[in-house]
Design an enzyme around this catalytic site. Structure first.
Site, PDB file in Angstrom:
ATOM      1  N   HIS A  34       0.837  -1.209   0.000  1.00 61.18           N
ATOM      2  CA  HIS A  34       0.000   0.000   0.000  1.00 61.18           C
ATOM      3  C   HIS A  34       0.867   1.251   0.000  1.00 61.18           C
ATOM      4  O   HIS A  34       0.712   2.143  -0.851  1.00 61.18           O
ATOM      5  CB  HIS A  34      -0.916  -0.018   1.230  1.00 61.18           C
ATOM      6  CG  HIS A  34      -1.773   1.201   1.377  1.00 61.18           C
ATOM      7  ND1 HIS A  34      -3.113   1.209   1.080  1.00 61.18           N
ATOM      8  CD2 HIS A  34      -1.482   2.469   1.801  1.00 61.18           C
ATOM      9  CE1 HIS A  34      -3.610   2.416   1.301  1.00 61.18           C
ATOM     10  NE2 HIS A  34      -2.638   3.207   1.747  1.00 61.18           N
ATOM     11  N   GLU A  35       1.800   1.316   0.953  1.00 64.59           N
ATOM     12  CA  GLU A  35       2.640   2.509   1.043  1.00 64.59           C
ATOM     13  C   GLU A  35       3.564   2.638  -0.166  1.00 64.59           C
ATOM     14  O   GLU A  35       3.899   3.749  -0.587  1.00 64.59           O
ATOM     15  CB  GLU A  35       3.444   2.490   2.347  1.00 64.59           C
ATOM     16  CG  GLU A  35       2.599   2.464   3.615  1.00 64.59           C
ATOM     17  CD  GLU A  35       1.587   3.594   3.709  1.00 64.59           C
ATOM     18  OE1 GLU A  35       1.814   4.663   3.098  1.00 64.59           O
ATOM     19  OE2 GLU A  35       0.540   3.404   4.366  1.00 64.59           O
ATOM     20  N   HIS A  37       1.857   4.705  -2.803  1.00 67.65           N
ATOM     21  CA  HIS A  37       2.008   6.144  -2.582  1.00 67.65           C
ATOM     22  C   HIS A  37       3.395   6.608  -3.036  1.00 67.65           C
ATOM     23  O   HIS A  37       3.537   7.639  -3.706  1.00 67.65           O
ATOM     24  CB  HIS A  37       1.849   6.465  -1.093  1.00 67.65           C
ATOM     25  CG  HIS A  37       0.441   6.472  -0.612  1.00 67.65           C
ATOM     26  ND1 HIS A  37      -0.562   7.187  -1.226  1.00 67.65           N
ATOM     27  CD2 HIS A  37      -0.141   5.866   0.466  1.00 67.65           C
ATOM     28  CE1 HIS A  37      -1.699   7.013  -0.563  1.00 67.65           C
ATOM     29  NE2 HIS A  37      -1.467   6.222   0.466  1.00 67.65           N
ATOM     30  N   HIS A  89       3.856   6.870  -6.736  1.00 68.59           N
ATOM     31  CA  HIS A  89       3.135   8.008  -7.304  1.00 68.59           C
ATOM     32  C   HIS A  89       4.063   9.223  -7.404  1.00 68.59           C
ATOM     33  O   HIS A  89       3.941  10.038  -8.329  1.00 68.59           O
ATOM     34  CB  HIS A  89       1.925   8.340  -6.426  1.00 68.59           C
ATOM     35  CG  HIS A  89       0.786   8.959  -7.163  1.00 68.59           C
ATOM     36  ND1 HIS A  89      -0.430   9.217  -6.580  1.00 68.59           N
ATOM     37  CD2 HIS A  89       0.659   9.383  -8.443  1.00 68.59           C
ATOM     38  CE1 HIS A  89      -1.246   9.757  -7.463  1.00 68.59           C
ATOM     39  NE2 HIS A  89      -0.617   9.872  -8.599  1.00 68.59           N
TER      40      HIS A  89
END
Length: 691
Positions: A461-462, A465, A468
């Protein structure tokens, strides 16, 4: 030399930073930034990009990098000295931010630039920077006058102080609690690696704490029901009236809600939700409420079924005639073991941290065509390690800095921060530096750290980020992902990456048993996959509960007392929840997302973005289905790790950041607007999925 004052293209020596460096750097950089803003706002200056925006970026970037580092260190290596200097500088920083937003001269200069002959000739990214800046000026109160202007400035300053104090109280309440256990039998059921991590090296005793690597195994595995209740109570009442009153967040919650209501009215909005949604994909609080209630209507029957099954199992198999909240994680884990013949602890033995990290790096390389290579830095703690992100020609695209273990003085949870963004300067490109922080259990002795499957999902998940920012091709920091992507879309890449943690081809890359080095067996994987949607109904309504609570708190014209806050939470639970915690539970008091993390009136973003991410991942499932019919592709055995679709996701979502609205980026990737169907299917909440 002050490590926080090195040039922007120089990597920072974190180990050398002292609290005095923070105050020295911030004071110097604030002065330079103020001077640059006043110079850019001079009406005699030609309204051009090179005369106005570029000097502002040159002056503000070093300031925000230094402040980002200071805030990050305050979160991961918190000391009294660092906390003091951070709080000392918080006031000047908040005052500066408010001053910039209220700077009429600078606002007028941006208006002139928007109306200039140069504007149509600028790149789309630069035009969007100017348009977003004009929007943000208005949302920052630039058109306020007189007493309203003064009140807005005071409000902004106070909000930053309240947020910081809320965060400190949660950290201190978490760190200060401990429970000494001298009878090892009270710890029966808890995994051996957890026991080793909490063992007092100087005595035959074990010291429990509220950090996740301790709390979760106790609440899931401890046979001692009273011990589970004790640690549940401690965790559920952190920073509240139920504990140390000096750390009670009740007055801060009340003040925060009152300040937010006042801010929104000063700016001409009915309530804080309306203000916040000016920069979101959702258009109104009513749209958010309708979305959440539609999802709740689909999910609640599944949640009720989940709870009924759990109660029957707990009564018949565990002798628990009444299922209390501190019994639910324990009973759920026992039911999972019985139904699917595996435990989280068994699975954890395959997820050694080095193997998981190398597997993650392989997945990123396969999907997005970049390599992550270990890179030595002087970190803020011995736990810190780093990697460069490089394309296949060896060009460095950015730096990823990881800090993965829980420890005292470090805030709980997992998050990603940006120290600096990508920026193109003439013929050179400034590469991003990104922090990825988690709170996993530490290695014990010479053996590597073991991660639960949930830990692996958190890491992926991290990483979404981080990617991105790291894979950005945006030339202007003002439209970078973290600066300009709508809040309710910012979770798209992160939740998208979670899906790969359930793919057979990916898990083969992520697993190696700590003793045998064997990858995860197919038979165990099949049981995990079958259990993927275990209690997904309960989990979904829990997230909806948090989201509805948040939007209802901020969908009001005035603040609330703490009693009214708790009443509002009860009303939301009455509407959507299937599990009701005891009356002494104080969930809002440690809900840092809302009161210290920027998610106020935005917690719904997780479920909103989950619709986007599930639909985006379905494109990879479709690619895998198409390739399954091809003998050539079947031989490569990539499954959903489809490089062509991955590069398209990189190009249309990751690379463009906030240069265009998120809805346009999604449609460019998917070829249509998002649908809810994929999320419901992935969660096992379509009737046909349960037959």
């Amino acid at each position: 030399m002050n490590p926080l004052l090195v040039p922007m293209d120089t990597l920072v020596d974190y180990a050398s930073i002292t609290p005095s460096h923070v105050s020295e750097a911030i004071e110097q950089l604030l002065a330079k930034a103020r001077a640059a803003i006043d110079a850019a706002a001079n009406p005699a200056l030609a309204p051009t990009w090179d005369a106005v925006v570029m000097p502002l970026d040159d002056a503000s970037e070093p300031l925000w990098r230094a402040w980002s580092i200071a805030g990050h260190l305050n979160a991961v290596v918190n000391t009294p000295e660092l906390r003091d200097v951070y709080n000392k500088m918080l006031g000047p920083i908040s005052e500066f931010s408010t001053w910039v937003g209220l700077h009429e001269g600078l606002y007028k200069q941006y208006q002139r630039l928007r109306q200039s002959a140069e504007f149509p000739t600028l790149s789309p990214s630069r035009r969007r920077v100017i348009e977003l800046a004009l929007r943000d000026f208005k949302l920052s109160g630039v058109e306020l006058q007189g007493e309203a202007r003064e009140r807005y400035a005071a409000n902004s300053d106070r909000q930053s102080q309240v947020s910081q104090k809320f965060s400190e109280n949660v950290l201190d309440a978490t760190d200060r609690w401990s429970l000494v256990i001298e009878d090892i039998h009270r710890l029966d059921g808890i995994p051996e690696d957890t026991l080793a991590s909490i063992k007092d090296p100087s005595a035959e005793r074990w010291i429990l704490n509220l950090k996740m690597p301790c709390y979760l195994p106790v609440i899931q595995y401890a046979h001692d029901r009273e011990l589970r209740r004790t640690i549940y109570h401690a965790y559920a009442t952190r920073a509240s009236d139920q504990g140390d009153h000096t750390l009670d967040n009740s007055p801060l919650i009340e003040e925060s809600l009152a300040l937010r209501a006042e801010e929104s009215q000063l700016l001409g909005f009915q309530h804080f939700a309306d203000l916040r949604l000016q920069t979101r994909m959702a258009d109104s609080a009513e749209e958010v409420l309708d979305f959440l209630r539609q999802l709740a209507k689909r999910a609640k029957p599944f949640a009720e079924r989940d709870l009924t099954e759990l109660k029957e199992f707990a009564k018949n198999e565990l002798g628990l005639s009444e299922l209390h909240p501190w019994d639910i994680p324990y009973a759920s884990e026992r039911l999972r073991e019985v139904r699917y013949a595996y435990s989280e602890d068994e699975v954890k033995q395959y997820f050694t941290e080095p193997r998981v990290l190398s597997g993650l790096f392989e997945v990123v390389e396969t999907l997005f065509g970049v390599r992550l290579t270990p890179y030595k830095i002087n970190g803020w703690h011995e736990d810190v390690r780093a990697a460069t992100v490089e394309n296949h020609s060896g060009e460095v695209l950015g730096y990823l800095i990881l800090d993965l273990y829980a420890r005292s003085g470090k805030q709980g949870g997992a998050w990603v921060d940006s120290e600096r963004s990508r920026r193109k300067r003439l013929s050179t490109v400034q590469t991003p530096v990104i922090y990825l922080t988690c709170n996993f259990a530490r290695p014990q002795g010479e053996r590597p750290a073991l991660l639960t499957h949930d830990d692996v999902i958190t890491l992926f998940h991290e990483s979404g980020h981080a990617l991105h920012a790291l894979l950005s091709e945006v030339d202007e920091p003002g439209v970078s992902a973290f600066a300009a992507v709508e809040w309710d879309a910012i979770e798209l890449p992160s939740q998208f990456m979670e899906n790969f943690c359930w793919e057979w081809q990916v898990l083969q890359r992520l697993t190696a048993h700590i003793d045998t080095q064997e990858p995860l067996p197919r038979e165990l994987y099949d049981r995990m996959k079958a259990a993927r949607n275990f209690q997904s109904g309960m989990q979904t309504v829990r997230q909806i509960e948090f989201s509805l609570f948040d939007i209802q708190l901020h969908n009001r014209v005035q603040g609330l007392s703490i009693a009214e806050v708790l009443t509002q939470l009860d009303q939301v639970r009455e509407e959507v929840a299937v599990v009701r915690p005891p009356s002494w539970h104080r969930f809002p008091h440690s809900f840092s997302h809302l009161f210290a993390g920027g998610y106020g009136a935005g917690y719904y973003s997780y479920k909103w973005a989950e619709v986007l991410s599930a639909d985006a991942f379905e494109a990879f499932e479709e690619a895998a289905a198409r390739s399954a019919a091809s003998a050539h592709q079947a031989a490569s055995n990539l499954g959903t790790l489809d490089p062509e679709t991955g590069m398209r996701f990189r190009r249309e979502v990751l690379a463009v950041g906030g240069t265009r609205p998120a809805a346009e980026s999604f449609s460019a990737f998917r070829g249509r607007p998002p649908k809810m169907d994929a999320l419901l299917r992935h969660s096992g909440m379509l009737e046909e999925a349960t037959r």
